[in-house]
Every structure is written in structure tokens, then in C-alpha cells.
Design a protein around this motif. Structure first.
Motif, PDB file in Angstrom:
ATOM      1  N   UNK A  25       0.831  -1.205   0.000  1.00  0.00           N
ATOM      2  CA  UNK A  25       0.000   0.000   0.000  1.00  0.00           C
ATOM      3  C   UNK A  25       0.866   1.256   0.000  1.00  0.00           C
ATOM      4  N   UNK A  26       1.938   1.270   0.790  1.00  0.00           N
ATOM      5  CA  UNK A  26       2.832   2.436   0.805  1.00  0.00           C
ATOM      6  C   UNK A  26       3.462   2.664  -0.574  1.00  0.00           C
ATOM      7  N   UNK A  27       3.906   1.592  -1.223  1.00  0.00           N
ATOM      8  CA  UNK A  27       4.495   1.729  -2.557  1.00  0.00           C
ATOM      9  C   UNK A  27       3.452   2.240  -3.554  1.00  0.00           C
ATOM     10  N   UNK A  28       2.248   1.718  -3.471  1.00  0.00           N
ATOM     11  CA  UNK A  28       1.152   2.165  -4.335  1.00  0.00           C
ATOM     12  C   UNK A  28       0.890   3.664  -4.128  1.00  0.00           C
ATOM     13  N   UNK A  29       0.843   4.098  -2.892  1.00  0.00           N
ATOM     14  CA  UNK A  29       0.626   5.514  -2.600  1.00  0.00           C
ATOM     15  C   UNK A  29       1.766   6.376  -3.134  1.00  0.00           C
TER      16      UNK A  29
END
Length: 189
Positions: free
Chosen positions: A36-40
Motif C-alpha cells: 500500500x505504501x508503494x502504491x501511494x
């Protein structure tokens, strides 16, 4: 969670972005959060082209050491939420001997000490961001905190007031009470 990532290290994740969709998967809760952090991060960069990422932490411990102070709580919590979590860090070593410990109220100094309730908020924020909070209480040396407010002068080894005679049982009793309180507050792994 994706069982096909079970062969990968803890924190492993997969992120696949297609033209109109994205799939995020983690080996475990940490991996899902890292996906999720990478996606954000990709969304903030306005990177919408198709991509497939499979990644995991190389180092088992990724963290920071921070000192507490009377106004440090809010800053530490912002750091956890806006930097440590998104950067996939997993450990926070908090130097916390200058805390308003209930077991030794005579060592409280509002100019240098963090309130225990503020420290608890930071510990909770660390856990919410999948960061393990570890208490650091300087012992045997770097112990200026033990002499705050003119306390314990009789203990100063060699009169330097940064250590104490290690054979002094009364001081160990006091320090161990603080350790117990810190362990109760942090519940470290």
C-alpha cells in the motif's frame, strides 16, 4: 494476503498496476502495508503506467533512534505516520529515561522530561504503523537522568554524575522499577 509469497521473507509484497486496476498483496500484514505504501508513492508521483513490483526488506531491522523531550510526542508521531511507516521502517529505539515515571516522581523535570501519557501515545502510534517501539534507558553510564533535580548525589561514581557504582543494590532497585514500568508501557517483543 497472498500464500504464493510465503516462500519470500517477512514483509514481502507484490504490486501490479494495469490500465484500470491495481492488485496489492502481502506475505503478511507488514507486506500488505508495504504494498500500500508503494502504491501511494506511485500515485503521488502520478505514475499510472502498468507496472509489476515484487519486493521485500533486505534487512530485518530498519529503524531510528530518537530522544524524547517535553514537546517531542507530536513530532515523533508525525514522523512515524509520514516517514517511518511509508519508508517501511520497522523499529523505533526511544531513549526514554527522562519520562515522568510513576515509580520515581522525584526525577520528573518538566523542562526535559516527556509525560508518560505522551510516551504512551507514541508507543501506540508506532504499533499502528507496524513499527516495534523499543525502550532505551541508559544504564551504568550516560545516566545524567538519575541525578536530575539534585537527586541521588550520593551515588555519583567518581563524582561525575553520569554513572553510579554498579554494586549499589538500592540504585538497582530503583532502576529495575523504572524498567518494569517501561516494559509495562511498551510491551516490547
Amino acid at each position: 494476503l497472498d500464500s504464493t509469497l510465503q516462500e519470500k521473507p517477512e514483509g514481502a509484497y507484490r504490486l501490479e498496476m494495469r490500465e484500470n486496476s491495481a492488485t496489492l498483496a502481502g506475505r503478511d500484514l507488514a507486506g500488505a502495508a508495504y504494498a500500500l505504501h508503494t502504491f501511494q508513492q506511485l500515485l503521488r508521483l502520478k505514475r499510472f503506467e502498468p507496472v509489476k513490483i515484487e519486493d521485500w526488506p533486505t534487512l530485518p531491522i530498519r529503524g531510528l533512534m530518537l530522544h524524547t523531550g517535553p514537546q517531542s510526542g507530536a513530532t515523533h508521531r508525525r514522523l512515524l505516520e509520514q516517514a517511518m511507516g511509508p519508508l517501511k521502517m520497522n523499529m523505533l529505539l526511544l531513549e526514554c529515561e527522562y519520562t515522568q515515571w510513576e515509580s520515581c516522581p522525584e526525577l520528573w523535570d518538566q523542562n526535559v522530561s516527556i509525560k508518560k501519557s505522551e510516551l504512551k501515545k507514541t508507543v501506540d502510534a508506532a504499533r499502528r504503523n507496524l513499527v516495534e517501539p523499543v525502550p532505551l534507558i541508559q544504564t551504568l553510564t550516560h545516566m545524567g537522568w538519575l541525578y536530575v533535580n539534585g537527586q541521588n548525589k550520593e551515588l555519583g561514581a567518581s563524582s561525575n554524575f553520569y554513572s553510579f557504582p554498579p554494586h549499589d543494590k538500592a540504585t538497582w532497585t530503583k532502576i529495575l522499577r523504572i524498567y518494569e514500568e517501561a516494559i509495562e508501557l511498551f510491551q516490547p517483543k
